[in-house]
Write an enzyme that holds these catalytic residues in place. Structure first.
Site, short mmCIF file in Angstrom:
data_model
loop_
_atom_site.label_atom_id
_atom_site.label_comp_id
_atom_site.label_asym_id
_atom_site.label_seq_id
_atom_site.Cartn_x
_atom_site.Cartn_y
_atom_site.Cartn_z
N CYS A 1 0.84 -1.15 0.09
CA CYS A 1 0.05 0.04 -0.05
C CYS A 1 0.99 1.34 -0.13
O CYS A 1 2.04 1.56 0.80
CB CYS A 1 -1.01 0.00 1.28
N CYS B 1 0.70 3.02 3.47
CA CYS B 1 1.43 2.42 4.35
C CYS B 1 2.95 2.79 4.13
O CYS B 1 3.70 2.80 5.30
CB CYS B 1 1.13 1.04 4.40
N THR C 1 -7.86 6.46 -6.01
CA THR C 1 -6.83 5.70 -6.64
C THR C 1 -5.57 5.08 -5.62
O THR C 1 -5.11 4.16 -5.96
CB THR C 1 -5.83 6.69 -7.22
N HIS D 1 -8.06 7.89 3.51
CA HIS D 1 -7.56 9.23 3.34
C HIS D 1 -8.64 10.53 2.95
O HIS D 1 -9.59 10.33 2.35
CB HIS D 1 -6.23 9.55 2.53
N HIS E 1 -8.82 14.28 1.92
CA HIS E 1 -8.30 15.41 1.11
C HIS E 1 -8.65 16.61 1.94
O HIS E 1 -9.90 16.86 2.31
CB HIS E 1 -8.80 15.58 -0.20
P1 5GP Z 1 -7.84 9.79 -4.32
O1 5GP Z 1 -7.48 9.54 -5.80
O2 5GP Z 1 -7.54 8.26 -3.99
O3 5GP Z 1 -8.64 10.37 -3.58
O4 5GP Z 1 -6.26 10.44 -3.61
C1 5GP Z 1 -5.10 9.96 -3.88
C2 5GP Z 1 -4.23 11.25 -3.73
O5 5GP Z 1 -3.04 10.83 -3.34
C3 5GP Z 1 -4.18 12.01 -5.14
O6 5GP Z 1 -4.49 13.16 -4.98
C4 5GP Z 1 -2.66 11.90 -5.31
O7 5GP Z 1 -2.06 13.27 -5.94
C5 5GP Z 1 -1.78 11.70 -3.88
N1 5GP Z 1 -0.64 10.92 -4.17
C6 5GP Z 1 -0.45 9.84 -4.94
N2 5GP Z 1 0.76 9.44 -4.81
C7 5GP Z 1 1.43 10.17 -3.94
C8 5GP Z 1 2.62 10.31 -3.36
O8 5GP Z 1 3.61 9.45 -3.60
N3 5GP Z 1 3.02 11.44 -2.45
C9 5GP Z 1 1.94 12.27 -2.17
N4 5GP Z 1 2.18 13.14 -1.33
N5 5GP Z 1 0.76 12.12 -2.63
C10 5GP Z 1 0.44 11.42 -3.65
ZN ZN Z 2 -2.29 1.29 3.56
#
Ligand code: 5GP
Ligand code: ZN
Length: 109
Positions: free
Chosen positions: A4, A7, A91, A96, A98
């Site tokens: 993950c 993680c 993704t 999480h 935001h």
């Molecule tokens: P989701 O699309 O799952 O709601 O949000 C995942 C978020 O994680 C995205 O906004 C993406 O930019 C962020 N993200 C993905 N990989 C990384 C990373 O390696 N470091 C950080 N700081 N953010 C990440």
């Molecule tokens: Zn995890």
């Protein structure tokens, strides 16, 4: 969970720009910000998404919100978003939140 991404960020395998950390949660800046202020708050316990929050693990969610209110430091308000599953565009399958702020936001889906 060993495969993950978040993680791995928690255990330091992948570096992040940390905003806040304690034994239960981590807040770090999103790598691709979509607002002037954009950080993520995650529980250290691996929970897949909002869908996997239950009576046994939900305490950390209240804890996150209590901390967000104090740590956001965004003067004119902020938005909290949690994408859950495919259609929402999740993704990373680790719960999480935001936290978005620093500008006036519209409301479109
Ligand atoms: P989701 O699309 O799952 O709601 O949000 C995942 C978020 O994680 C995205 O906004 C993406 O930019 C962020 N993200 C993905 N990989 C990384 C990373 O390696 N470091 C950080 N700081 N953010 C990440
Ligand atoms: Zn995890």
């Amino acid at each position: 969970m060993s495969d993950c991404l978040f993680c791995k960020i928690i255990n330091g395998e992948i570096p992040s720009n940390k905003l806040y950390e304690d034994d239960k949660i981590l807040a770090f800046y999103d790598i691709s910000p979509i607002a002037p202020v954009h950080f993520l708050v995650i529980p250290k316990e691996h929970i897949q998404s909002v869908d996997a929050v239950n009576a046994q693990n939900s305490e950390v969610v209240a804890y996150i919100f209590a901390k967000i209110a104090k740590k956001a430091g965004i003067e004119n308000g902020y938005r909290v978003v949690s994408n859950c599953g495919h259609d929402a565009g999740q993704t990373v399958p680790h719960l999480h939140f935001h936290v978005l702020g620093g500008k006036e936001m519209n409301w479109e889906v």
